[in-house]
Design a protein around this motif. Structure first.
Motif, PDB file in Angstrom:
ATOM      1  N   LEU A 106      20.690  35.582 126.977  1.00 49.33           N
ATOM      2  CA  LEU A 106      22.238  35.340 126.723  1.00 49.33           C
ATOM      3  C   LEU A 106      22.841  36.496 126.412  1.00 49.33           C
ATOM      4  CD1 LEU A 106      21.921  31.913 124.793  1.00 49.33           C
ATOM      5  CD2 LEU A 106      22.209  32.369 127.125  1.00 49.33           C
ATOM      6  N   VAL A 107      22.376  37.586 125.852  1.00 48.87           N
ATOM      7  CA  VAL A 107      22.994  38.631 125.485  1.00 48.87           C
ATOM      8  C   VAL A 107      22.654  39.765 126.593  1.00 48.87           C
ATOM      9  CG1 VAL A 107      22.885  40.918 123.898  1.00 48.87           C
ATOM     10  CG2 VAL A 107      22.656  38.492 123.242  1.00 48.87           C
ATOM     11  N   ARG A 108      23.840  40.490 127.307  1.00 51.74           N
ATOM     12  CA  ARG A 108      23.675  41.312 128.168  1.00 51.74           C
ATOM     13  C   ARG A 108      24.474  42.623 127.707  1.00 51.74           C
ATOM     14  NH1 ARG A 108      26.666  38.315 133.548  1.00 51.74           N
ATOM     15  NH2 ARG A 108      25.840  36.474 133.110  1.00 51.74           N
ATOM     16  N   VAL A 109      23.426  43.480 127.577  1.00 54.86           N
ATOM     17  CA  VAL A 109      23.734  44.712 126.814  1.00 54.86           C
ATOM     18  C   VAL A 109      24.141  45.729 127.664  1.00 54.86           C
ATOM     19  CG1 VAL A 109      22.700  46.709 125.328  1.00 54.86           C
ATOM     20  CG2 VAL A 109      21.812  44.318 125.098  1.00 54.86           C
TER      21      VAL A 109
ATOM     22  N   SER B 142      26.894  45.280 136.843  1.00 53.79           N
ATOM     23  CA  SER B 142      26.507  44.838 138.232  1.00 53.79           C
ATOM     24  C   SER B 142      27.776  44.100 138.450  1.00 53.79           C
ATOM     25  CB  SER B 142      25.296  43.720 138.283  1.00 53.79           C
ATOM     26  OG  SER B 142      25.657  42.499 137.413  1.00 53.79           O
ATOM     27  N   SER B 143      28.207  43.811 139.782  1.00 56.18           N
ATOM     28  CA  SER B 143      29.181  43.082 140.097  1.00 56.18           C
ATOM     29  C   SER B 143      29.331  41.898 139.584  1.00 56.18           C
ATOM     30  CB  SER B 143      29.226  42.977 141.797  1.00 56.18           C
ATOM     31  OG  SER B 143      29.240  44.080 142.405  1.00 56.18           O
ATOM     32  N   SER B 144      28.061  41.186 139.281  1.00 53.18           N
ATOM     33  CA  SER B 144      28.426  39.835 138.754  1.00 53.18           C
ATOM     34  C   SER B 144      28.533  39.913 136.997  1.00 53.18           C
ATOM     35  CB  SER B 144      26.982  39.090 138.954  1.00 53.18           C
ATOM     36  OG  SER B 144      25.770  39.753 138.331  1.00 53.18           O
ATOM     37  N   ASP B 145      28.163  40.904 136.736  1.00 50.87           N
ATOM     38  CA  ASP B 145      28.546  41.049 135.221  1.00 50.87           C
ATOM     39  C   ASP B 145      29.991  41.201 135.125  1.00 50.87           C
ATOM     40  OD1 ASP B 145      25.951  41.274 134.190  1.00 50.87           O
ATOM     41  OD2 ASP B 145      25.918  43.480 134.467  1.00 50.87           O
ATOM     42  N   LEU B 146      30.564  42.081 135.960  1.00 52.15           N
ATOM     43  CA  LEU B 146      32.236  42.184 135.909  1.00 52.15           C
ATOM     44  C   LEU B 146      32.843  41.114 136.355  1.00 52.15           C
ATOM     45  CD1 LEU B 146      32.386  45.702 137.794  1.00 52.15           C
ATOM     46  CD2 LEU B 146      32.395  45.337 135.162  1.00 52.15           C
ATOM     47  N   GLN B 147      32.285  40.149 137.315  1.00 50.09           N
ATOM     48  CA  GLN B 147      33.034  39.013 137.346  1.00 50.09           C
ATOM     49  C   GLN B 147      32.936  38.160 136.049  1.00 50.09           C
ATOM     50  OE1 GLN B 147      31.415  36.885 141.002  1.00 50.09           O
ATOM     51  NE2 GLN B 147      32.809  35.292 140.811  1.00 50.09           N
ATOM     52  N   ALA B 148      31.851  37.935 135.507  1.00 51.07           N
ATOM     53  CA  ALA B 148      31.636  37.189 134.381  1.00 51.07           C
ATOM     54  C   ALA B 148      32.476  37.547 133.202  1.00 51.07           C
ATOM     55  CB  ALA B 148      30.310  37.037 133.879  1.00 51.07           C
ATOM     56  N   LEU B 149      32.632  38.800 133.127  1.00 50.55           N
ATOM     57  CA  LEU B 149      33.584  39.579 132.117  1.00 50.55           C
ATOM     58  C   LEU B 149      34.981  39.296 132.215  1.00 50.55           C
ATOM     59  CD1 LEU B 149      33.592  41.599 129.797  1.00 50.55           C
ATOM     60  CD2 LEU B 149      33.808  43.355 131.280  1.00 50.55           C
ATOM     61  N   ARG B 150      35.323  39.090 133.297  1.00 56.56           N
ATOM     62  CA  ARG B 150      36.813  38.444 133.404  1.00 56.56           C
ATOM     63  C   ARG B 150      37.192  36.962 133.027  1.00 56.56           C
ATOM     64  NH1 ARG B 150      39.812  42.116 136.586  1.00 56.56           N
ATOM     65  NH2 ARG B 150      38.637  43.477 137.636  1.00 56.56           N
ATOM     66  N   GLY B 151      35.952  36.449 132.980  1.00 58.07           N
ATOM     67  CA  GLY B 151      36.214  34.985 132.014  1.00 58.07           C
ATOM     68  C   GLY B 151      35.965  35.096 130.749  1.00 58.07           C
ATOM     69  N   ALA B 152      35.675  36.180 130.178  1.00 54.54           N
ATOM     70  CA  ALA B 152      35.728  36.268 128.651  1.00 54.54           C
ATOM     71  C   ALA B 152      36.785  35.731 127.911  1.00 54.54           C
ATOM     72  CB  ALA B 152      35.249  37.755 128.129  1.00 54.54           C
ATOM     73  N   THR B 153      36.857  34.966 126.801  1.00 46.85           N
ATOM     74  CA  THR B 153      37.615  34.404 126.145  1.00 46.85           C
ATOM     75  C   THR B 153      37.727  34.864 124.712  1.00 46.85           C
ATOM     76  OG1 THR B 153      36.462  32.388 125.713  1.00 46.85           O
ATOM     77  CG2 THR B 153      37.820  32.359 127.747  1.00 46.85           C
TER      78      THR B 153
END
Length: 227
Positions: A176-179, A201-212
């Motif tokens: 669950l932790v992406r370092v 990765s591109s998927s990391d950046l996409q997920a990061l934009r959903g951080a709340t």
């Protein structure tokens, strides 16, 4: 890996060693300072974290001789289930100023208390979290155990990132932790796709934009970055 990194640092510098207030009572002799240690930190779980008349207290605004806040942690009930509500963290006892991220600092303990508190359950449930200046990864692991769906555990220093990854695995939240590496001194702080160890990765950046949820606990110890 942490031991190798620490030995390399201590053999190549004459800088003074700094100790977190968490470790001030530790035996930091010449034989022990340059070796990592492992500490189990207990935390009250959400069901046990609500204050009662016995353990409630008013926040304090006292400061130490350096001007840092002296924050008292709430009293915690003894956990009913052994082994739960505990995080096992590998860390250093003392480091040069440039490597203080390898230590555990009081701010991280206070933030973990908050993450495990009942009032944080809804905030973290299924959330994507960005942890800035994560150091040893203590708060990142806590956020996962408190209900986060994914946590980006970020720091600028390779030794801290490697240690955070090991600590996430040791606490069963490595999946669950992406370092990831995040350097605030970069011209463009927002990360871009990158290869190599701790790259994005591109998927990391996409997920990061959903951080709340954004976490930061004692994440800077540099007057030049805060003045």
């Amino acid at each position: 890996q942490l031991k190798v990194d620490l030995v390399r640092v201590y053999m190549s510098t004459d800088a003074d060693l700094h100790l977190s207030d968490v470790h001030l009572r530790a035996d930091c002799s010449d034989a022990g300072c340059d070796l990592p240690c492992e500490t189990v930190f207990p935390f009250a779980e959400a069901a046990d974290a609500a204050s009662s008349s016995d353990d409630a207290h008013e926040p304090t605004a006292a400061v130490d001789e350096d001007g840092d806040l002296l924050c008292a942690r709430r009293k915690r009930r003894k956990l009913a289930t052994p082994g739960r509500g505990r995080l096992r963290i590998c860390h250093a006892l003392a480091t040069p100023l440039s490597d203080v991220g390898l230590q555990v600092w009081r701010g991280a303990l206070l933030l973990c208390d908050h993450l495990f508190a009942r009032e944080s359950a809804q905030l973290l449930d299924g959330a994507v979290v960005l942890d800035l200046g994560a150091g040893c990864g203590l708060t990142s692991a806590a956020a996962c155990l408190a209900g986060a769906r994914a946590v980006f555990c970020t720091d600028a220093h390779t030794a801290s990132l490697r240690n955070s990854a090991n600590n996430a695995d040791a606490n069963g939240v490595g999946g669950l932790v992406r370092v990831r590496r995040l350097d605030w001194s970069a011209v463009d702080v927002w990360p871009s796709p990158s290869e190599g160890e701790f790259g994005w990765s591109s998927s990391d950046l996409q997920a990061l934009r959903g951080a709340t949820v954004l976490l930061a606990a004692d994440c800077v110890y540099d007057d030049g970055m805060t003045s």
